[in-house]
Scaffold this active site. Structure first.
Site, PDB file in Angstrom:
ATOM      1  N   LEU A   1      60.693  13.678 115.878  1.00 13.14           N
ATOM      2  CA  LEU A   1      59.144  12.994 116.703  1.00 13.14           C
ATOM      3  C   LEU A   1      58.379  12.689 116.220  1.00 13.14           C
ATOM      4  O   LEU A   1      57.826  11.823 116.079  1.00 13.14           O
ATOM      5  CB  LEU A   1      59.214  13.921 118.505  1.00 13.14           C
ATOM      6  CG  LEU A   1      58.093  13.301 119.197  1.00 13.14           C
ATOM      7  CD1 LEU A   1      58.159  12.279 119.398  1.00 13.14           C
ATOM      8  CD2 LEU A   1      57.952  14.753 120.058  1.00 13.14           C
ATOM      9  N   VAL A   2      58.229  13.805 115.170  1.00 12.77           N
ATOM     10  CA  VAL A   2      56.589  13.986 115.127  1.00 12.77           C
ATOM     11  C   VAL A   2      56.642  12.917 113.750  1.00 12.77           C
ATOM     12  O   VAL A   2      55.323  12.681 113.030  1.00 12.77           O
ATOM     13  CB  VAL A   2      56.177  15.559 114.634  1.00 12.77           C
ATOM     14  CG1 VAL A   2      55.757  15.895 115.174  1.00 12.77           C
ATOM     15  CG2 VAL A   2      56.889  15.995 113.420  1.00 12.77           C
ATOM     16  N   ARG A   3      57.562  12.633 113.417  1.00 14.95           N
ATOM     17  CA  ARG A   3      57.604  11.421 112.054  1.00 14.95           C
ATOM     18  C   ARG A   3      57.380  10.151 112.704  1.00 14.95           C
ATOM     19  O   ARG A   3      56.408   9.268 111.666  1.00 14.95           O
ATOM     20  CB  ARG A   3      58.888  11.226 111.892  1.00 14.95           C
ATOM     21  CG  ARG A   3      59.894  12.573 110.990  1.00 14.95           C
ATOM     22  CD  ARG A   3      59.525  12.504 109.435  1.00 14.95           C
ATOM     23  NE  ARG A   3      59.556  11.431 108.296  1.00 14.95           N
ATOM     24  CZ  ARG A   3      60.108  11.190 107.711  1.00 14.95           C
ATOM     25  NH1 ARG A   3      61.025  11.854 107.936  1.00 14.95           N
ATOM     26  NH2 ARG A   3      59.680   9.873 107.463  1.00 14.95           N
TER      27      ARG A   3
ATOM     28  N   GLN B   1      51.145  21.079 119.551  1.00 12.66           N
ATOM     29  CA  GLN B   1      52.707  21.282 118.824  1.00 12.66           C
ATOM     30  C   GLN B   1      51.968  23.116 119.076  1.00 12.66           C
ATOM     31  O   GLN B   1      51.447  23.984 118.989  1.00 12.66           O
ATOM     32  CB  GLN B   1      53.720  21.489 118.757  1.00 12.66           C
ATOM     33  CG  GLN B   1      54.748  21.796 117.920  1.00 12.66           C
ATOM     34  CD  GLN B   1      55.572  21.357 117.252  1.00 12.66           C
ATOM     35  OE1 GLN B   1      54.879  21.037 116.263  1.00 12.66           O
ATOM     36  NE2 GLN B   1      56.879  21.897 117.446  1.00 12.66           N
TER      37      GLN B   1
ATOM     38  N   ARG C   1      64.613   5.484 119.133  1.00 12.54           N
ATOM     39  CA  ARG C   1      65.282   6.740 119.580  1.00 12.54           C
ATOM     40  C   ARG C   1      66.043   6.559 120.686  1.00 12.54           C
ATOM     41  O   ARG C   1      66.734   7.647 120.884  1.00 12.54           O
ATOM     42  CB  ARG C   1      64.104   7.503 120.023  1.00 12.54           C
ATOM     43  CG  ARG C   1      63.528   7.841 118.340  1.00 12.54           C
ATOM     44  CD  ARG C   1      64.104   8.370 117.597  1.00 12.54           C
ATOM     45  NE  ARG C   1      62.995   8.776 116.933  1.00 12.54           N
ATOM     46  CZ  ARG C   1      63.672   9.356 114.825  1.00 12.54           C
ATOM     47  NH1 ARG C   1      64.853   9.699 114.922  1.00 12.54           N
ATOM     48  NH2 ARG C   1      62.870   9.199 113.983  1.00 12.54           N
TER      49      ARG C   1
HETATM   50  C1  LIG Z   1      68.011   7.272 113.145  1.00 14.24           C
HETATM   51  C2  LIG Z   1      67.193   7.724 112.661  1.00 14.24           C
HETATM   52  C3  LIG Z   1      67.410   7.972 110.878  1.00 14.24           C
HETATM   53  C4  LIG Z   1      66.481   8.652 110.507  1.00 14.24           C
HETATM   54  N1  LIG Z   1      67.025   8.782 109.469  1.00 14.24           N
HETATM   55  C5  LIG Z   1      66.110   9.501 108.498  1.00 14.24           C
HETATM   56  C6  LIG Z   1      65.889  10.379 107.295  1.00 14.24           C
HETATM   57  O1  LIG Z   1      67.771  10.480 106.795  1.00 14.24           O
HETATM   58  N2  LIG Z   1      65.235  10.773 106.554  1.00 14.24           N
HETATM   59  C7  LIG Z   1      64.158  10.726 106.614  1.00 14.24           C
HETATM   60  O2  LIG Z   1      63.359  10.862 106.197  1.00 14.24           O
HETATM   61  N3  LIG Z   1      63.584  10.283 108.159  1.00 14.24           N
HETATM   62  C8  LIG Z   1      64.438   9.370 108.931  1.00 14.24           C
HETATM   63  N4  LIG Z   1      64.084   8.469 110.266  1.00 14.24           N
HETATM   64  C9  LIG Z   1      62.790   9.003 110.313  1.00 14.24           C
HETATM   65  C10 LIG Z   1      62.420   7.705 109.566  1.00 14.24           C
HETATM   66  O3  LIG Z   1      62.447   7.584 108.532  1.00 14.24           O
HETATM   67  C11 LIG Z   1      60.613   6.853 110.490  1.00 14.24           C
HETATM   68  O4  LIG Z   1      59.998   7.960 110.211  1.00 14.24           O
HETATM   69  C12 LIG Z   1      60.188   7.323 111.783  1.00 14.24           C
HETATM   70  O5  LIG Z   1      61.673   6.924 112.544  1.00 14.24           O
HETATM   71  C13 LIG Z   1      59.641   7.103 112.409  1.00 14.24           C
HETATM   72  O6  LIG Z   1      59.569   5.376 112.019  1.00 14.24           O
HETATM   73  P1  LIG Z   1      58.412   4.622 112.144  1.00 14.24           P
HETATM   74  O7  LIG Z   1      57.684   4.562 110.876  1.00 14.24           O
HETATM   75  O8  LIG Z   1      58.789   3.002 112.380  1.00 14.24           O
HETATM   76  O9  LIG Z   1      57.572   4.492 112.703  1.00 14.24           O
HETATM   77  P2  LIG Z   1      55.728   5.351 113.291  1.00 14.24           P
HETATM   78  O10 LIG Z   1      55.178   6.443 112.408  1.00 14.24           O
HETATM   79  O11 LIG Z   1      56.693   5.982 114.254  1.00 14.24           O
HETATM   80  O12 LIG Z   1      55.381   3.950 112.871  1.00 14.24           O
HETATM   81  C14 LIG Z   1      55.324   2.694 113.790  1.00 14.24           C
HETATM   82  C15 LIG Z   1      55.363   1.922 112.641  1.00 14.24           C
HETATM   83  O13 LIG Z   1      53.746   1.885 112.184  1.00 14.24           O
HETATM   84  C16 LIG Z   1      53.327   0.655 111.375  1.00 14.24           C
HETATM   85  N5  LIG Z   1      52.949   1.837 110.604  1.00 14.24           N
HETATM   86  C17 LIG Z   1      52.705   3.360 110.387  1.00 14.24           C
HETATM   87  N6  LIG Z   1      52.194   4.398 110.051  1.00 14.24           N
HETATM   88  C18 LIG Z   1      52.188   3.253 108.238  1.00 14.24           C
HETATM   89  C19 LIG Z   1      51.730   3.149 106.983  1.00 14.24           C
HETATM   90  N7  LIG Z   1      50.746   4.190 107.301  1.00 14.24           N
HETATM   91  N8  LIG Z   1      51.104   2.324 106.465  1.00 14.24           N
HETATM   92  C20 LIG Z   1      51.748   1.085 107.172  1.00 14.24           C
HETATM   93  N9  LIG Z   1      51.990   1.098 108.371  1.00 14.24           N
HETATM   94  C21 LIG Z   1      52.472   2.009 109.701  1.00 14.24           C
HETATM   95  C22 LIG Z   1      55.101   0.786 110.629  1.00 14.24           C
HETATM   96  O14 LIG Z   1      55.341  -0.826 110.791  1.00 14.24           O
HETATM   97  C23 LIG Z   1      55.737   1.408 111.960  1.00 14.24           C
HETATM   98  O15 LIG Z   1      56.672   0.956 112.059  1.00 14.24           O
HETATM   99  C24 LIG Z   1      65.476   8.315 110.594  1.00 14.24           C
HETATM  100  C25 LIG Z   1      64.895   7.731 111.963  1.00 14.24           C
HETATM  101  C26 LIG Z   1      65.954   6.982 113.013  1.00 14.24           C
HETATM  102  C27 LIG Z   1      66.037   6.187 114.246  1.00 14.24           C
END
Ligand SMILES: Cc1cc2nc3c(=O)[nH]c(=O)nc-3n(C[C@H](O)[C@H](O)[C@H](O)COP(=O)(O)OP(=O)(O)OC[C@H]3O[C@@H](n4cnc5c(N)ncnc54)[C@H](O)[C@@H]3O)c2cc1C
Length: 202
Positions: free
Chosen positions: A40-42, A50, A135
């Site tokens: 979630l916190v990713r 938390q 998700r």
């Molecule tokens: C099915 C699935 C499998 C996954 N498997 C892995 C894995 O194996 N290993 C792993 O490490 N992670 C994994 N992840 C996590 C994934 O890599 C992302 O970290 C997570 O989904 C957060 O999504 P996000 O970065 O798109 O969006 P968020 O952090 O929610 O941000 C939303 C959007 O805002 C923009 N944004 C946010 N911050 C910034 C920034 N600093 N600079 C520029 N644009 C930004 C981007 O457009 C981003 O898409 C997985 C996720 C899913 C859904």
């Protein structure tokens, strides 16, 4: 797992995009594993609070049991052990470390990903939709998917028009974006999300 929509701050704007951009949604989720909260916190465009493992006593700690681990026993060092046996032993070990004077902030290093946690988080509408598209997808891990579906049901209850069209990409966009990793069941998934009803409790 308990999911509560604690607060919504939505200004009276006409356009859907503007409304999502300027709205804030605060959820409280209790009873998810640390493995789930870590995923979630990713999501970076959000604020989180938390429960700390540093100060909360974890004696007889609560934990999540995946279905696939129920009833499974494996042999380790000549002993047949189940998941529950190991959780109990970790709890005992933790307790003894604390009793021996090890600070809780260090004793917690032995606690597993399975430990439950409680987390409050706030996302704006745009990030929330992004989160739900990723998700609620069948590719997401089961626990965070379950949580996302519960969140979506609460949102559909309060904002049926705004969130009725939200779900995984195959439903939201009308096509799957997962390529080779697609579940291959878009019709079934679309049917599930088109019928998913909003609920306040559940
Ligand atoms: C099915 C699935 C499998 C996954 N498997 C892995 C894995 O194996 N290993 C792993 O490490 N992670 C994994 N992840 C996590 C994934 O890599 C992302 O970290 C997570 O989904 C957060 O999504 P996000 O970065 O798109 O969006 P968020 O952090 O929610 O941000 C939303 C959007 O805002 C923009 N944004 C946010 N911050 C910034 C920034 N600093 N600079 C520029 N644009 C930004 C981007 O457009 C981003 O898409 C997985 C996720 C899913 C859904």
């Amino acid at each position: 797992m308990e999911v509560l929509l604690l607060a919504v701050n939505a200004p009276p704007l006409e356009g859907e995009k503007e409304l999502l951009r300027h709205s804030y949604f605060t959820f409280l989720v209790d009873g998810i594993s640390r493995a789930c909260s870590h995923q979630l916190v990713r999501h970076r465009v959000a604020s989180y609070s938390q429960q700390s493992q540093r100060y909360v006593a974890m004696k007889k700690f609560p934990y999540v049991t995946p279905e696939t681990l129920k009833g499974v026993e494996v042999e380790v060092g000549g002993r047949k052990l189940s998941y529950d046996d190991i959780m109990e032993e970790i709890g005992e070990f933790y307790e003894k470390l604390v009793d021996a004077g090890v600070p809780k902030e260090d004793a917690r290093f032995v606690l597993p990903n399975a430990c439950t946690t409680r987390i409050v988080f706030t996302m704006n509408g745009e990030e929330l939709v992004h989160f739900l598209r990723l998700r609620t997808c069948s590719r997401a891990q089961w626990e965070i998917r379950k949580m996302a579906v519960k969140m979506l049901r609460k949102l559909r209850d309060r904002f049926p028009k705004l969130f009725g069209k939200v779900g995984p990409n195959c439903y939201y966009l009308g096509y799957c974006t997962e390529g080779k990793k697609s579940c291959g069941r878009p019709e079934e998934v679309r049917a599930f999300f088109s019928k998913l009803e909003g609920v306040e409790n559940g």
